[in-house]
Design an enzyme around this catalytic site. Structure first.
Site, mmCIF file in Angstrom:
data_model
loop_
_atom_site.group_PDB
_atom_site.id
_atom_site.type_symbol
_atom_site.label_atom_id
_atom_site.label_comp_id
_atom_site.label_asym_id
_atom_site.label_seq_id
_atom_site.Cartn_x
_atom_site.Cartn_y
_atom_site.Cartn_z
ATOM 1 N N GLU A 171 0.829 -1.210 0.000
ATOM 2 C CA GLU A 171 0.000 0.000 0.000
ATOM 3 C C GLU A 171 0.862 1.259 0.000
ATOM 4 O OE1 GLU A 171 0.761 1.587 2.948
ATOM 5 O OE2 GLU A 171 1.759 -0.248 3.576
ATOM 6 N N GLU A 314 4.496 -0.831 1.526
ATOM 7 C CA GLU A 314 4.672 -1.099 0.087
ATOM 8 C C GLU A 314 4.639 -2.587 -0.255
ATOM 9 O OE1 GLU A 314 8.278 0.647 -1.420
ATOM 10 O OE2 GLU A 314 7.802 2.649 -0.648
#
Length: 349
Positions: A171, A314
């Site tokens: 994310e 991430e």
């Protein structure tokens, strides 16, 4: 649940038990490869295959903005979300480096960035340009939360159609640790002060302010803690909802999900509240330095594979854990049995 995803098949217990017995025939003392063996058993139960495969992996990074960034809860401005999406598209972020090492399929999905973004590999599936400021209004409507979940399911479907055998979800969204902490506090009943950490680097008075914003938001929103969709809509993020949808979509296709850090684990908690059948499909990559992450892992009875003091997000921690899954499947597929190798086992046969 569940009208939000296709039926999740049952974990194949018979296959898992069969693989467990097979592991004991390999040229090693029983159980001597520790968690690699339990991983192999888990992957067999997930896939329903005696010799499961996890390559190639898919990495999907969902990006969205949060209205609560207006409250000064992050050390970085909201504009960084869009700038990082451009960086992902250019191949310059940590997850790009790690995905290349894994030869993973990488996709970046704009599910709610506040501004227009573009670049190679960016999928446009925007539900709305950022959530509402949860300190002052609901983050989104139930319909918008559902739409974001469906965007995540579409990403899982694309990965499966591309032939990927394992899903890593990451994310990007400035202020998403604020939303995640609020969700976790409501779902677990834990005090906000025990959950809220620095995120992107908030400390001192700014950290106290962040905690205060979350406590006030929870009180103001009147969230029904027994209704995960209500929690997600009032306090969540579009990328958090999309991650939950991706988990559900992967499990429906018997694809193992390697869960990343704090935000990813909160998304997993929401997804498991939506459909408890998801839980056996989740493998937890690591424990991050965010204080709430250990509480989120505990709520899922999860034992992460790594602890490297990460706090990036991430999908980076999950990507670092992926080679352990590869090793577990290789042990199954490539090690000789005692009989094949002509080696006496512990019984002398």
């Amino acid at each position: 649940m569940n009208d939000l995803s296709p039926q999740i098949p049952s974990f194949d217990t018979a296959c898992a038990e069969r693989v467990g017995r097979y592991l004991d025939t390999l040229t090693k003392p029983p159980g001597s490869l520790g968690r690699l063996e339990s991983l192999a058993v888990t992957l067999a139960g997930i896939s329903g295959e005696d010799f499961p495969r996890v390559t190639p992996p898919a990495v999907v990074v969902f990006a969205a903005d949060h209205g609560v960034a207006e409250e000064g809860v992050s050390a970085f401005p909201q504009s960084v979300t869009a700038q990082m999406v451009v960086n992902f598209a250019a191949g310059g972020a940590a997850i790009n480096v790690l995905a290349r090492r894994l030869e993973a399929r990488l996709e970046v999905v704009d599910v709610g960035v506040a501004t227009a973004v573009s670049g190679p590999g960016v999928v446009h599936d925007k539900v709305r340009p950022g959530t509402g400021n949860l300190a002052r209004e609901d983050a989104m409507s139930r319909d918008e939360a559902r739409a974001a979940i469906e965007a995540g399911q579409r990403a899982a479907e694309r990965a499966a159609k591309a032939g990927c055998r394992c899903l890593i979800v990451g994310e990007m969204g400035i202020a998403n640790t604020t939303a995640s902490s609020a969700i976790l506090a409501v779902l677990t009943g834990a005090p906000v002060a025990e959950l809220v950490g620095p995120g992107t680097g908030v400390a001192g008075e700014a950290l106290a302010h962040k905690r205060s914003v979350i406590e006030s938001a929870i009180a103001a929103r009147g969230v029904d803690s027994e209704d995960p969709m209500d929690v997600l809509a009032r306090l969540g993020g579009l990328e958090i909802a999309a991650m939950a949808g991706a988990y559900l979509g992967a499990a429906a296709r018997r694809m193992p999900v390697l869960v990343d850090g704090f935000i990813a684990t909160v998304a997993a908690l929401i997804a498991c509240r939506l459909d408890p059948a998801l839980h056996p499909y989740l493998i937890f990559g690591h424990c991050s330095r965010e204080p709430g992450h250990a509480r989120a892992l505990a709520a899922l009875d999860a034992d992460p594979l790594l602890d490297l003091a990460l706090r990036l997000g991430e999908g980076s921690g999950a990507a670092l854990a992926f080679p352990l899954l590869e090793s577990a499947t290789a042990i199954l597929a490539e090690m000789a049995t005692f009989a094949d190798a002509g080696v006496d086992n512990r019984d002398g046969h």
